[in-house]
Design an enzyme around this catalytic site. Sequence first.
Site, short mmCIF file in Angstrom:
data_model
loop_
_atom_site.label_atom_id
_atom_site.label_comp_id
_atom_site.label_asym_id
_atom_site.label_seq_id
_atom_site.Cartn_x
_atom_site.Cartn_y
_atom_site.Cartn_z
N HIS A 80 0.79 -1.32 -0.09
CA HIS A 80 -0.15 0.16 0.11
C HIS A 80 0.94 1.34 -0.12
O HIS A 80 0.35 2.35 0.47
CB HIS A 80 -1.00 0.19 1.27
CG HIS A 80 -1.74 -1.15 1.37
ND1 HIS A 80 -3.00 -1.49 0.82
CD2 HIS A 80 -1.37 -2.40 2.14
CE1 HIS A 80 -3.42 -2.67 1.12
NE2 HIS A 80 -2.38 -3.32 2.02
N SER A 107 14.81 21.24 -17.11
CA SER A 107 13.62 21.88 -17.48
C SER A 107 14.05 23.33 -18.34
O SER A 107 15.08 23.68 -17.92
CB SER A 107 12.58 22.29 -16.33
OG SER A 107 11.96 23.33 -16.51
N LYS A 152 15.59 21.76 -11.97
CA LYS A 152 15.13 20.37 -12.22
C LYS A 152 16.05 19.19 -13.09
O LYS A 152 16.70 19.58 -13.91
CB LYS A 152 13.95 20.66 -13.23
CG LYS A 152 12.72 21.21 -12.45
CD LYS A 152 12.04 20.36 -11.42
CE LYS A 152 11.28 19.54 -12.08
NZ LYS A 152 10.03 19.87 -12.78
N GLU A 160 9.50 8.10 -17.34
CA GLU A 160 8.16 8.20 -17.74
C GLU A 160 7.66 8.08 -19.20
O GLU A 160 6.41 7.57 -19.28
CB GLU A 160 8.13 9.68 -17.73
CG GLU A 160 7.93 10.55 -16.27
CD GLU A 160 8.52 11.95 -15.92
OE1 GLU A 160 7.78 12.75 -16.85
OE2 GLU A 160 9.24 12.41 -15.43
#
Length: 460
Positions: A156, A277, A283, A290
């Site tokens: 979980h 970024s 970043k 992804e």
Amino acid sequence: MAKMWDARFKKTENSRVNDFNSSISFDSRMYREDIEGSIAHATMLGRCGIITEEESAKITAELRNILRDIESGALPIDPEAEDIHMFVEEVLTNRIGDTGKRLHTARSRNDQVALDIRMYTKNQIKEVRALLARLLSTIADIAAGHTESVMAGYTHLQRAQPVTYAHYILAYAQMFVRDDMRLSQTYQRTNYSPLGSGALASTTYPIDRHMAAELLGFDGVTENSIDGVSDRDFLCEFAFDLSLIMTHLSRFSEEIILWCSTEFGFIELDDAFSTGSSIMPQKKNPDIAELVRGKTGRVYGDLVTLLTMLKGIPLAYNKDMQEDKEAIFDAIDNVKLCIELFTSMIATMTVKTEKLRAAASKGFINATDCADYLTKKGMPFRDAYKVSGKLVAYCIDRGTDFESLSMEEYKSFSEMFEDDVYEAVNLENCVNCRLVYGGPSVKSTERQIELVKKYIESVK
Ligand code: ARG
């Protein structure tokens, strides 16, 4: 453009129809399989006396030249051709004249394309398996360096019980081993030649299907000519195998994305496998992971395309089946890219073992071990579970943990606690006491690594 069937037709084809019908833009990638299939067919025709040995030799020699010329770039594939089968046959006939026209004896494009796509599938399964082997050996290498790196295992997404990074990453190795086995089974079912099925009803010529199949390295021939040209089950299977590989890569990617966030900080991706970024200078983004997660959807889409393409078409060949290629090619291309980049990404990432260890010491992941300690001293497990639960609540209230409690504090919960409880709740001990087959102990993970390595060797 002149068509093979002009004799039967009174009008020439509408130019939009030509474009709509054409598959050359995507099936040209099967040129090698198409030519090799034709060489085997022509060889068989010659040996069976359906064309002369001289004709057969002339055809096969020129087909080899065509293959060489396509590969060298000397023969560009004509985008105006209807498909790769027509293109090769036209070039052959242009080059050797009437003899070239004998190649298509006892054959239809229906069994030809069914053959080509099976051969292509076989080759691609081998390529995907080679990439999986590299991924598996990368995982085994990473695991070998982390058999003692204690971390919390999660359920979980809550810290649950202690494991090691080796044990964790080897869970993925098991998935990829199964993926590889699945591909080898798909390969077996793909490995039957449909050539000789003709358009659907085979042929009246005394061909030898087994001979052609053997020349091409097939295990045998398909049993029913209607099925031979209508079957694309192997593509659905392959697309499913690829989809499940993506499922596994995507789960792994999701964890990498979470883990390289500041909130977790368990891993750091190499700069070469991250992106920045355009606006936020601080970043460092996990774009590869992804994209792997993102591309999973399109591969599932390819599987659904194939299943849906098949579900409503009557036997035998229908032009709908031309739609199989872009779907399977898209799945293959993307999965190969994903495995390749994902492997390099994990091979270069840094595992922050101290962060993993620090997080492990915070979530009371030794609470089960504490209960087990009392159980081993004779307390029934359900009572021990309650004592351990009360200890957790006590520690939370005081901002402490099991390792830091005094003996008096332990005794106030149960007289059964003795000095050896500190060993029992030590996380390293908690891991290494899990000696059960398949568990996280050093011994067990070392065996798992050996098995993965043996598996890779066995499929080489
Ligand atoms: N380009 C076609 C395909 O990919 C080849 C088979 C054509 N057969 C036919 N009867 N029109 O399916």
